[in-house]
Write a protein that holds these residues in place. Structure first.
Motif, short mmCIF file in Angstrom:
data_model
loop_
_atom_site.label_atom_id
_atom_site.label_comp_id
_atom_site.label_asym_id
_atom_site.label_seq_id
_atom_site.Cartn_x
_atom_site.Cartn_y
_atom_site.Cartn_z
N VAL A 50 0.85 -1.19 0.00
CA VAL A 50 0.00 0.00 0.00
C VAL A 50 0.89 1.24 0.00
N GLY A 51 0.51 2.20 -0.82
CA GLY A 51 1.27 3.43 -0.91
C GLY A 51 2.24 3.45 -2.09
N THR A 52 2.41 2.29 -2.74
CA THR A 52 3.26 2.27 -3.93
C THR A 52 2.40 2.46 -5.17
N ASN A 53 3.03 2.58 -6.31
CA ASN A 53 2.34 2.84 -7.57
C ASN A 53 1.59 1.58 -8.04
N PHE A 54 0.28 1.57 -7.89
CA PHE A 54 -0.51 0.39 -8.26
C PHE A 54 -0.44 0.13 -9.76
N LYS A 55 -0.57 1.20 -10.55
CA LYS A 55 -0.53 1.02 -12.01
C LYS A 55 0.80 0.43 -12.45
N GLY A 56 1.88 0.91 -11.89
CA GLY A 56 3.20 0.36 -12.21
C GLY A 56 3.28 -1.11 -11.87
N TRP A 57 2.73 -1.48 -10.72
CA TRP A 57 2.74 -2.88 -10.26
C TRP A 57 1.94 -3.75 -11.21
N ILE A 58 0.74 -3.32 -11.57
CA ILE A 58 -0.16 -4.14 -12.41
C ILE A 58 0.35 -4.19 -13.86
N TYR A 59 0.90 -3.08 -14.36
CA TYR A 59 1.45 -3.07 -15.72
C TYR A 59 2.66 -4.00 -15.81
N THR A 60 3.46 -4.03 -14.74
CA THR A 60 4.61 -4.93 -14.72
C THR A 60 4.16 -6.38 -14.75
N ILE A 61 3.12 -6.69 -14.01
CA ILE A 61 2.57 -8.05 -14.01
C ILE A 61 2.14 -8.42 -15.44
N MET A 62 1.41 -7.51 -16.09
CA MET A 62 0.91 -7.78 -17.44
C MET A 62 2.06 -7.96 -18.43
N ARG A 63 3.04 -7.07 -18.37
CA ARG A 63 4.18 -7.16 -19.28
C ARG A 63 4.93 -8.48 -19.09
N ASN A 64 5.14 -8.87 -17.84
CA ASN A 64 5.85 -10.12 -17.56
C ASN A 64 5.07 -11.33 -18.04
N ILE A 65 3.76 -11.33 -17.87
CA ILE A 65 2.93 -12.44 -18.37
C ILE A 65 3.04 -12.50 -19.89
N PHE A 66 2.97 -11.35 -20.55
CA PHE A 66 3.07 -11.31 -22.00
C PHE A 66 4.41 -11.87 -22.48
N ILE A 67 5.49 -11.44 -21.84
CA ILE A 67 6.83 -11.91 -22.23
C ILE A 67 6.95 -13.41 -22.00
N ASN A 68 6.49 -13.88 -20.86
CA ASN A 68 6.57 -15.33 -20.57
C ASN A 68 5.75 -16.13 -21.56
N ASN A 69 4.57 -15.65 -21.91
CA ASN A 69 3.73 -16.36 -22.89
C ASN A 69 4.39 -16.37 -24.26
N TYR A 70 5.01 -15.27 -24.63
CA TYR A 70 5.70 -15.18 -25.92
C TYR A 70 6.86 -16.18 -25.98
N ARG A 71 7.66 -16.21 -24.92
CA ARG A 71 8.78 -17.15 -24.88
C ARG A 71 8.29 -18.60 -24.89
N LYS A 72 7.20 -18.86 -24.18
CA LYS A 72 6.65 -20.22 -24.16
C LYS A 72 6.18 -20.61 -25.56
N THR A 73 5.55 -19.68 -26.26
CA THR A 73 5.11 -19.95 -27.64
C THR A 73 6.29 -20.28 -28.53
N LEU A 74 7.37 -19.52 -28.40
CA LEU A 74 8.57 -19.80 -29.20
C LEU A 74 9.13 -21.18 -28.88
N ARG A 75 9.21 -21.51 -27.61
CA ARG A 75 9.73 -22.82 -27.22
C ARG A 75 8.83 -23.94 -27.71
N ASP A 76 7.51 -23.72 -27.67
CA ASP A 76 6.57 -24.74 -28.12
C ASP A 76 6.68 -24.97 -29.63
N GLN A 77 7.08 -23.95 -30.37
CA GLN A 77 7.21 -24.07 -31.81
C GLN A 77 8.56 -24.63 -32.23
N THR A 78 9.44 -24.82 -31.26
CA THR A 78 10.77 -25.33 -31.55
C THR A 78 10.86 -26.77 -31.09
#
Length: 166
Positions: A50-78
């Motif tokens: 509490v008291g930290t930047n909520f948007k920064g926290w949630i955007y970071t979560i979204m970005r990390n999920i996107f990156i992890n999904n992208y890498r998983k897709t690449l690995r699945d195609q290899t």
């Protein structure tokens, strides 16, 4: 605190969707990413301070999920071809193969890479398939510096041998 995270999450849904759409460029994938981000945030609400930047926290979560999904897709195609030469092949590779000129260029590149020793060929093929240096080093059980130098050497060899194709 639980209600605070949930309320904040509801208040930024439209902005999160817009960010998800920028990342995915597809409405259905953006909705999936938004849903996955919301669930992850709610599952980890005790980690939000509490008291930290909520948007920064949630955007970071979204970005990390996107990156992890992208890498998983690449690995699945290899996949690993179990023949003696151990090529890493990417199923989604499409380099304008209908063009005779690009087909010739691609064949020439493959000929050059295939002429290299296996110790150089395999790391380079993995790198081109989307693996990170660290991932290649772990999978092959080699030092990170060795992987970087072998990929660099292979790139130099390609540039040297293909200088007439520029």
């Amino acid at each position: 605190m639980k209600a605070n995270v949930a309320q904040n999450l509801v208040s930024v849904q439209n902005e999160l969707f817009n960010f998800a759409y920028k990342l995915t460029a597809d409405q259905e994938e953006a909705n999936d990413l938004l849903q996955e981000t919301s669930l992850k945030a709610l599952d980890n609400k005790e980690k939000y301070m509490v008291g930290t930047n909520f948007k920064g926290w949630i955007y970071t979560i979204m970005r990390n999920i996107f990156i992890n999904n992208y890498r998983k897709t690449l690995r699945d195609q290899t996949y690993l071809d179990q023949t003696d030469n151990l090529f890493y092949l990417n199923q989604s590779l499409n380099l304008e193969s209908d063009s005779t000129e690009s087909s010739y260029d691609l064949k020439e590149m493959r000929r050059i890479v295939n002429s290299l020793p296996k110790d150089y060929r395999v790391p380079f093929a993995m790198y081109v398939s989307g693996f990170k240096y660290r991932e290649i080093a772990e999978k092959l059980g080699l030092p990170l510096g060795t992987i970087k130098s072998r990929i660099h050497f292979t790139r130099q060899k390609l540039q040297e041998d293909l200088k007439d194709f520029r």
